[in-house]
Design a protein around this motif. Structure first.
Motif, PDB file in Angstrom:
ATOM      1  N   ASN A  76       0.863  -1.173   0.000  1.00 15.98           N
ATOM      2  CA  ASN A  76       0.000   0.000   0.000  1.00 15.98           C
ATOM      3  C   ASN A  76       0.900   1.223   0.000  1.00 15.98           C
ATOM      4  O   ASN A  76       1.904   1.252   0.716  1.00 15.98           O
ATOM      5  CB  ASN A  76      -0.883   0.035   1.256  1.00 15.98           C
ATOM      6  CG  ASN A  76      -1.918  -1.062   1.257  1.00 15.98           C
ATOM      7  OD1 ASN A  76      -2.668  -1.202   0.311  1.00 15.98           O
ATOM      8  ND2 ASN A  76      -1.951  -1.842   2.313  1.00 15.98           N
ATOM      9  N   ASN A  77       0.554   2.203  -0.792  1.00 15.48           N
ATOM     10  CA  ASN A  77       1.284   3.470  -0.825  1.00 15.48           C
ATOM     11  C   ASN A  77       2.780   3.291  -1.080  1.00 15.48           C
ATOM     12  O   ASN A  77       3.612   3.765  -0.319  1.00 15.48           O
ATOM     13  CB  ASN A  77       1.057   4.264   0.462  1.00 15.48           C
ATOM     14  CG  ASN A  77      -0.412   4.444   0.751  1.00 15.48           C
ATOM     15  OD1 ASN A  77      -0.916   3.882   1.705  1.00 15.48           O
ATOM     16  ND2 ASN A  77      -1.105   5.184  -0.087  1.00 15.48           N
ATOM     17  N   TYR A  78       3.103   2.614  -2.169  1.00 11.42           N
ATOM     18  CA  TYR A  78       4.491   2.465  -2.589  1.00 11.42           C
ATOM     19  C   TYR A  78       4.968   3.829  -3.077  1.00 11.42           C
ATOM     20  O   TYR A  78       4.465   4.355  -4.062  1.00 11.42           O
ATOM     21  CB  TYR A  78       4.589   1.407  -3.699  1.00 11.42           C
ATOM     22  CG  TYR A  78       5.927   1.354  -4.388  1.00 11.42           C
ATOM     23  CD1 TYR A  78       7.016   0.746  -3.781  1.00 11.42           C
ATOM     24  CD2 TYR A  78       6.086   1.913  -5.649  1.00 11.42           C
ATOM     25  CE1 TYR A  78       8.242   0.693  -4.426  1.00 11.42           C
ATOM     26  CE2 TYR A  78       7.301   1.864  -6.299  1.00 11.42           C
ATOM     27  CZ  TYR A  78       8.377   1.255  -5.688  1.00 11.42           C
ATOM     28  OH  TYR A  78       9.593   1.216  -6.324  1.00 11.42           O
ATOM     29  N   ARG A  79       5.909   4.427  -2.360  1.00  9.20           N
ATOM     30  CA  ARG A  79       6.370   5.793  -2.662  1.00  9.20           C
ATOM     31  C   ARG A  79       7.837   5.814  -3.041  1.00  9.20           C
ATOM     32  O   ARG A  79       8.656   5.136  -2.429  1.00  9.20           O
ATOM     33  CB  ARG A  79       6.209   6.680  -1.429  1.00  9.20           C
ATOM     34  CG  ARG A  79       4.830   7.101  -1.147  1.00  9.20           C
ATOM     35  CD  ARG A  79       4.819   8.200  -0.067  1.00  9.20           C
ATOM     36  NE  ARG A  79       3.476   8.407   0.389  1.00  9.20           N
ATOM     37  CZ  ARG A  79       2.993   7.964   1.536  1.00  9.20           C
ATOM     38  NH1 ARG A  79       3.765   7.314   2.371  1.00  9.20           N
ATOM     39  NH2 ARG A  79       1.749   8.190   1.872  1.00  9.20           N
TER      40      ARG A  79
ATOM     41  N   ARG B 212       7.711   0.289 -13.412  1.00  6.31           N
ATOM     42  CA  ARG B 212       9.040  -0.137 -13.880  1.00  6.31           C
ATOM     43  C   ARG B 212      10.057  -0.050 -12.746  1.00  6.31           C
ATOM     44  O   ARG B 212      10.898  -0.933 -12.586  1.00  6.31           O
ATOM     45  CB  ARG B 212       9.482   0.697 -15.082  1.00  6.31           C
ATOM     46  CG  ARG B 212       8.763   0.334 -16.364  1.00  6.31           C
ATOM     47  CD  ARG B 212       9.392   0.987 -17.584  1.00  6.31           C
ATOM     48  NE  ARG B 212       9.368   2.427 -17.541  1.00  6.31           N
ATOM     49  CZ  ARG B 212       8.361   3.195 -17.969  1.00  6.31           C
ATOM     50  NH1 ARG B 212       7.279   2.623 -18.479  1.00  6.31           N
ATOM     51  NH2 ARG B 212       8.432   4.497 -17.904  1.00  6.31           N
ATOM     52  N   GLN B 213       9.969   1.019 -11.952  1.00  2.00           N
ATOM     53  CA  GLN B 213      10.897   1.193 -10.833  1.00  2.00           C
ATOM     54  C   GLN B 213      10.702   0.078  -9.797  1.00  2.00           C
ATOM     55  O   GLN B 213      11.669  -0.510  -9.324  1.00  2.00           O
ATOM     56  CB  GLN B 213      10.680   2.565 -10.196  1.00  2.00           C
ATOM     57  CG  GLN B 213      11.737   2.936  -9.198  1.00  2.00           C
ATOM     58  CD  GLN B 213      11.661   4.395  -8.795  1.00  2.00           C
ATOM     59  OE1 GLN B 213      10.767   5.130  -9.180  1.00  2.00           O
ATOM     60  NE2 GLN B 213      12.626   4.816  -8.007  1.00  2.00           N
ATOM     61  N   TYR B 214       9.464  -0.213  -9.460  1.00  2.00           N
ATOM     62  CA  TYR B 214       9.155  -1.277  -8.502  1.00  2.00           C
ATOM     63  C   TYR B 214       9.717  -2.608  -8.993  1.00  2.00           C
ATOM     64  O   TYR B 214      10.356  -3.347  -8.243  1.00  2.00           O
ATOM     65  CB  TYR B 214       7.637  -1.375  -8.301  1.00  2.00           C
ATOM     66  CG  TYR B 214       7.210  -2.485  -7.373  1.00  2.00           C
ATOM     67  CD1 TYR B 214       7.136  -2.272  -5.997  1.00  2.00           C
ATOM     68  CD2 TYR B 214       6.901  -3.749  -7.864  1.00  2.00           C
ATOM     69  CE1 TYR B 214       6.746  -3.294  -5.138  1.00  2.00           C
ATOM     70  CE2 TYR B 214       6.513  -4.770  -7.012  1.00  2.00           C
ATOM     71  CZ  TYR B 214       6.440  -4.536  -5.657  1.00  2.00           C
ATOM     72  OH  TYR B 214       6.067  -5.549  -4.809  1.00  2.00           O
ATOM     73  N   MET B 215       9.495  -2.906 -10.266  1.00  2.00           N
ATOM     74  CA  MET B 215       9.949  -4.171 -10.828  1.00  2.00           C
ATOM     75  C   MET B 215      11.475  -4.239 -10.894  1.00  2.00           C
ATOM     76  O   MET B 215      12.061  -5.288 -10.609  1.00  2.00           O
ATOM     77  CB  MET B 215       9.317  -4.380 -12.193  1.00  2.00           C
ATOM     78  CG  MET B 215       7.811  -4.607 -12.084  1.00  2.00           C
ATOM     79  SD  MET B 215       6.946  -4.593 -13.662  1.00  2.00           S
ATOM     80  CE  MET B 215       7.727  -5.961 -14.487  1.00  2.00           C
ATOM     81  N   ALA B 216      12.121  -3.130 -11.222  1.00  2.75           N
ATOM     82  CA  ALA B 216      13.583  -3.101 -11.270  1.00  2.75           C
ATOM     83  C   ALA B 216      14.182  -3.329  -9.885  1.00  2.75           C
ATOM     84  O   ALA B 216      15.153  -4.073  -9.732  1.00  2.75           O
ATOM     85  CB  ALA B 216      14.061  -1.770 -11.851  1.00  2.75           C
ATOM     86  N   GLU B 217      13.589  -2.711  -8.872  1.00  2.00           N
ATOM     87  CA  GLU B 217      14.085  -2.883  -7.497  1.00  2.00           C
ATOM     88  C   GLU B 217      14.022  -4.337  -7.064  1.00  2.00           C
ATOM     89  O   GLU B 217      14.831  -4.800  -6.270  1.00  2.00           O
ATOM     90  CB  GLU B 217      13.252  -2.050  -6.519  1.00  2.00           C
ATOM     91  CG  GLU B 217      13.507  -0.579  -6.566  1.00  2.00           C
ATOM     92  CD  GLU B 217      12.562   0.208  -5.674  1.00  2.00           C
ATOM     93  OE1 GLU B 217      11.709  -0.395  -4.984  1.00  2.00           O
ATOM     94  OE2 GLU B 217      12.674   1.446  -5.671  1.00  2.00           O
ATOM     95  N   ARG B 218      13.037  -5.066  -7.555  1.00  2.00           N
ATOM     96  CA  ARG B 218      12.824  -6.459  -7.145  1.00  2.00           C
ATOM     97  C   ARG B 218      13.294  -7.462  -8.188  1.00  2.00           C
ATOM     98  O   ARG B 218      13.063  -8.653  -8.057  1.00  2.00           O
ATOM     99  CB  ARG B 218      11.340  -6.680  -6.829  1.00  2.00           C
ATOM    100  CG  ARG B 218      11.016  -6.053  -5.484  1.00  2.00           C
ATOM    101  CD  ARG B 218       9.576  -5.635  -5.381  1.00  2.00           C
ATOM    102  NE  ARG B 218       9.346  -4.951  -4.119  1.00  2.00           N
ATOM    103  CZ  ARG B 218       9.634  -3.670  -3.886  1.00  2.00           C
ATOM    104  NH1 ARG B 218      10.191  -2.935  -4.841  1.00  2.00           N
ATOM    105  NH2 ARG B 218       9.393  -3.124  -2.710  1.00  2.00           N
TER     106      ARG B 218
END
Length: 124
Positions: free
Chosen positions: A33-36, A85-91
């Motif tokens: 929730n609320n990925y910032r 894209r940022q979320y996926m790159a981080e993981r």
């Protein structure tokens, strides 16, 4: 904030909590929730089966200024796609099915009026 737009953070968060509960009832697994990050925020990140779903939640008291979904304009869509894209790159998620959904919430004017939830899958 006037004009029928829910402007307070607490009202927005209440809508996001309602949307997360709705998704869980529908069988989604809510991951975040609320990925910032610096360039924005994603209200909800969830899994629908094998699909990673980035969800934007929009709440309104009425439709005086259009439907809640209307607030998710092309600029907002690009920002959400960037955040995904940022979320996926981080993981280090490469070969994952991704979808962008919008959940509209219309609050009832009185205690007797039900809250209306409209889930738009694959909104953009």
């Amino acid at each position: 904030m006037g004009g029928g737009i829910m402007g307070t953070t607490s009202s927005g968060r209440k809508g996001e909590q309602l949307a997360a509960s709705y998704l869980k009832r529908k069988g989604y697994a809510v991951i975040a929730n609320n990925y910032r990050r610096t360039h924005g925020e994603v209200d909800i990140i969830a899994k629908d089966g094998e699909t990673l779903v980035f969800v934007e939640v929009k709440s309104r008291k009425n439709r005086a200024f259009g439907n809640p979904i209307d607030a998710v304009n092309p600029v907002k869509q690009k920002r959400l796609q960037f955040m995904a894209r940022q979320y996926m790159a981080e993981r280090e998620l490469c070969h994952v099915n991704v979808r962008f959904d919008i959940i509209e919430i219309l609050w009832g004017d009185t205690a007797k009026q039900a809250v209306k939830i409209h889930h738009v899958k694959n909104a953009f």
